[in-house]
Write an enzyme that holds these catalytic residues in place. Structure first.
Site, PDB file in Angstrom:
ATOM      1  N   HIS A 128      72.739-139.923  72.926  1.00 57.20           N
ATOM      2  CA  HIS A 128      72.221-139.647  71.579  1.00 57.20           C
ATOM      3  C   HIS A 128      71.162-140.687  71.200  1.00 57.20           C
ATOM      4  CE1 HIS A 128      74.972-136.418  71.094  1.00 57.20           C
ATOM      5  NE2 HIS A 128      76.053-137.179  71.102  1.00 57.20           N
ATOM      6  N   ARG A 134      78.428-140.902  76.059  1.00 59.13           N
ATOM      7  CA  ARG A 134      77.597-139.879  75.409  1.00 59.13           C
ATOM      8  C   ARG A 134      76.757-140.463  74.270  1.00 59.13           C
ATOM      9  NH1 ARG A 134      78.664-134.450  75.963  1.00 59.13           N
ATOM     10  NH2 ARG A 134      78.109-134.159  73.775  1.00 59.13           N
ATOM     11  N   ASP A 161      69.018-130.269  72.351  1.00 61.05           N
ATOM     12  CA  ASP A 161      70.305-130.220  73.061  1.00 61.05           C
ATOM     13  C   ASP A 161      70.202-130.915  74.421  1.00 61.05           C
ATOM     14  OD1 ASP A 161      72.992-129.544  73.276  1.00 61.05           O
ATOM     15  OD2 ASP A 161      72.554-127.632  74.265  1.00 61.05           O
ATOM     16  N   ASN A 208      71.758-134.226  75.090  1.00 67.00           N
ATOM     17  CA  ASN A 208      71.937-135.687  75.078  1.00 67.00           C
ATOM     18  C   ASN A 208      73.181-136.111  75.855  1.00 67.00           C
ATOM     19  OD1 ASN A 208      69.803-135.779  73.328  1.00 67.00           O
ATOM     20  ND2 ASN A 208      71.023-136.163  71.493  1.00 67.00           N
ATOM     21  N   ARG A 215      70.920-119.970  73.583  1.00 69.30           N
ATOM     22  CA  ARG A 215      71.573-119.465  72.364  1.00 69.30           C
ATOM     23  C   ARG A 215      71.045-120.271  71.188  1.00 69.30           C
ATOM     24  NH1 ARG A 215      76.267-121.496  75.357  1.00 69.30           N
ATOM     25  NH2 ARG A 215      76.552-123.706  74.893  1.00 69.30           N
ATOM     26  N   ARG A 225      83.699-132.342  67.214  1.00 67.57           N
ATOM     27  CA  ARG A 225      83.644-133.344  68.287  1.00 67.57           C
ATOM     28  C   ARG A 225      84.566-134.525  67.968  1.00 67.57           C
ATOM     29  NH1 ARG A 225      77.594-133.252  70.809  1.00 67.57           N
ATOM     30  NH2 ARG A 225      77.431-130.972  70.830  1.00 67.57           N
ATOM     31  N   LEU A 260      52.607-133.770  57.636  1.00 68.04           N
ATOM     32  CA  LEU A 260      53.637-132.979  58.313  1.00 68.04           C
ATOM     33  C   LEU A 260      54.898-132.868  57.461  1.00 68.04           C
ATOM     34  CD1 LEU A 260      54.674-131.684  61.062  1.00 68.04           C
ATOM     35  CD2 LEU A 260      55.643-133.945  61.534  1.00 68.04           C
ATOM     36  N   ARG A 311      64.528-124.593  72.358  1.00 67.77           N
ATOM     37  CA  ARG A 311      65.823-125.222  72.632  1.00 67.77           C
ATOM     38  C   ARG A 311      65.736-125.919  73.975  1.00 67.77           C
ATOM     39  NH1 ARG A 311      71.872-123.673  71.344  1.00 67.77           N
ATOM     40  NH2 ARG A 311      72.902-125.386  72.411  1.00 67.77           N
ATOM     41  N   ARG A 344      74.883-134.562  78.262  1.00 68.36           N
ATOM     42  CA  ARG A 344      74.737-134.393  79.718  1.00 68.36           C
ATOM     43  C   ARG A 344      73.796-135.437  80.308  1.00 68.36           C
ATOM     44  NH1 ARG A 344      73.142-128.400  79.231  1.00 68.36           N
ATOM     45  NH2 ARG A 344      73.223-129.002  77.035  1.00 68.36           N
TER      46      ARG A 344
HETATM   47  C1  IPE Z   1      73.371-127.379  68.895  1.00 65.97           C
HETATM   48  O1  IPE Z   1      73.859-127.959  70.047  1.00 65.97           O
HETATM   49  C2  IPE Z   1      73.408-128.370  67.764  1.00 65.97           C
HETATM   50  C3  IPE Z   1      72.428-129.449  67.822  1.00 65.97           C
HETATM   51  C4  IPE Z   1      71.540-129.628  68.755  1.00 65.97           C
HETATM   52  C5  IPE Z   1      72.468-130.357  66.718  1.00 65.97           C
HETATM   53  P1  IPE Z   1      75.395-127.845  70.464  1.00 65.97           P
HETATM   54  O2  IPE Z   1      75.542-128.621  71.720  1.00 65.97           O
HETATM   55  O3  IPE Z   1      76.273-128.255  69.329  1.00 65.97           O
HETATM   56  O4  IPE Z   1      75.575-126.295  70.694  1.00 65.97           O
HETATM   57  P2  IPE Z   1      76.632-125.502  71.586  1.00 65.97           P
HETATM   58  O5  IPE Z   1      77.987-126.052  71.248  1.00 65.97           O
HETATM   59  O6  IPE Z   1      76.281-125.754  73.005  1.00 65.97           O
HETATM   60  O7  IPE Z   1      76.443-124.077  71.199  1.00 65.97           O
HETATM   61  C1  IPE Z   2      72.688-132.445  71.227  1.00 65.32           C
HETATM   62  O1  IPE Z   2      73.164-132.940  72.417  1.00 65.32           O
HETATM   63  C2  IPE Z   2      72.924-133.377  70.079  1.00 65.32           C
HETATM   64  C3  IPE Z   2      73.947-132.922  69.130  1.00 65.32           C
HETATM   65  C4  IPE Z   2      74.586-131.809  69.179  1.00 65.32           C
HETATM   66  C5  IPE Z   2      74.251-133.821  68.040  1.00 65.32           C
HETATM   67  P1  IPE Z   2      74.653-132.656  72.888  1.00 65.32           P
HETATM   68  O2  IPE Z   2      75.528-133.755  72.429  1.00 65.32           O
HETATM   69  O3  IPE Z   2      75.113-131.302  72.501  1.00 65.32           O
HETATM   70  O4  IPE Z   2      74.473-132.741  74.467  1.00 65.32           O
HETATM   71  P2  IPE Z   2      75.193-131.838  75.560  1.00 65.32           P
HETATM   72  O5  IPE Z   2      74.852-130.409  75.232  1.00 65.32           O
HETATM   73  O6  IPE Z   2      76.658-132.118  75.462  1.00 65.32           O
HETATM   74  O7  IPE Z   2      74.585-132.287  76.837  1.00 65.32           O
HETATM   75 MG    MG Z   3      75.053-129.488  73.401  1.00 69.35          MG
END
Ligand code: IPE
Ligand code: IPE
Ligand code: MG
Length: 261
Positions: free
Chosen positions: A57, A53, A40, A42, A214, A91, A151, A208, A44
């Site tokens: 990714h 964004r 999580d 990417n 969470r 999204r 692996l 995480r 931000r």
């Molecule tokens: C969890 O991250 C899903 C992945 C990393 C693929 P999210 O960014 O979707 O989770 P929430 O919305 O903050 O709970």
């Molecule tokens: C996790 O990064 C990747 C996916 C959920 C696909 P996010 O896209 O959720 O990044 P933040 O949480 O918005 O920074």
């Molecule tokens: Mg996220």
């Protein structure tokens, strides 16, 4: 465990920072068999830099090599990566499209090297609900690497623990209705075997990144006794050294599984 054949930028980075043989020796017997990662942060990471964004990714995808290589070199048996949740469909379409473009690129460019290094790829989640081109690419990767013994790399795409439970329960219900499964034969062992992670070692450590504390619907049943590690660093900045730190921290934990020692 096989060392990766082709030296790459990430390989050099990893060996500069980390002596995997030494770490492996020191942590022997205390490494997790199965690590899960909720990758999580990417979005931000990109926003902080004034970037779209989608570029976050992409930067996130570039961390995969190092983390996979280090897992493999340390002899971790299974690594499960949360790449796209059943809730991520909420999204904007352009972000979802960018993510699926990256998954296609990843499976097209990386599978050969993963295969050469004995990595066995498996998808977690509802593969049938993926776009046809992604479904074909991931099925081809599973097929190609299916007999490898290194692996176990599990990629959770269109994965949600509740959706996984529903799929599993429906399969049990169909079989009991058809008379091929006795309801009394359903026990914890059979349930775990029929989840998407069936046959993999128990999840020992769930990391995480990104600062949220969470699970966001990832491996809820499998995480019953996993050690949890919440790391403030955004995923594209999650270095090999930080991963090693989480593994060393895991090695110090006292796991009791409900007992007394
Ligand atoms: C969890 O991250 C899903 C992945 C990393 C693929 P999210 O960014 O979707 O989770 P929430 O919305 O903050 O709970
Ligand atoms: C996790 O990064 C990747 C996916 C959920 C696909 P996010 O896209 O959720 O990044 P933040 O949480 O918005 O920074
Ligand atoms: Mg996220």
């Amino acid at each position: 465990m096989t060392a990766f054949a082709t030296p790459s930028f990430f390989f050099r980075e990893a060996t500069l920072q980390i002596n995997t043989d030494k770490e492996r020796r020191e942590l022997s017997g205390h490494l997790p068999a199965h690590v899960g990662i909720i990758m999580d942060g990417n979005g931000r990471w990109a926003t902080k830099r004034g970037l779209p964004r989608a570029l976050g990714h992409r930067a996130g995808t570039e961390r995969l090599r190092g983390i996979i290589r280090l897992s493999s070199d340390l002899g971790i048996r299974a690594l499960s990566l949360y790449a796209f949740s059943t809730e991520n469909w909420k999204r904007p379409k352009n972000e979802v499209d960018a993510l699926f473009g990256l998954f296609m690129e990843y499976f097209t460019n990386e599978v050969e090297e993963l295969h050469a290094n004995g990595v066995r790829i498996r998808m977690l989640g509802d593969v049938d609900g993926l776009p046809a081109n992604v479904r074909a690419a991931v099925r081809a990767a599973e097929e190609k690497t299916g007999r490898n013994e290194g692996l176990r790399l599990n990629v959770a795409l269109n994965y949600g623990a509740r959706a996984e439970a529903v799929r599993t329960i429906r399969a049990f219900a169909r079989e009991t209705a058809a008379g091929t499964l006795n309801p009394e034969a359903i026990d914890e062992q059979l349930l775990l075997a029929r989840l998407d992670t069936g046959g993999l070692p128990e999840l020992d450590l769930l990391i995480r990144t990104g600062g949220e504390q969470r699970l966001s619907n990832f491996l809820l049943l499998q995480a019953a006794y996993a050690e949890l590690a919440f790391v403030d660093t955004l995923w594209p900045d999650f270095s090999d050294a930080l991963y090693m730190g989480a593994l060393r921290d895991f090695a110090q934990r006292s796991r009791r599984f409900g007992g007394l020692q």
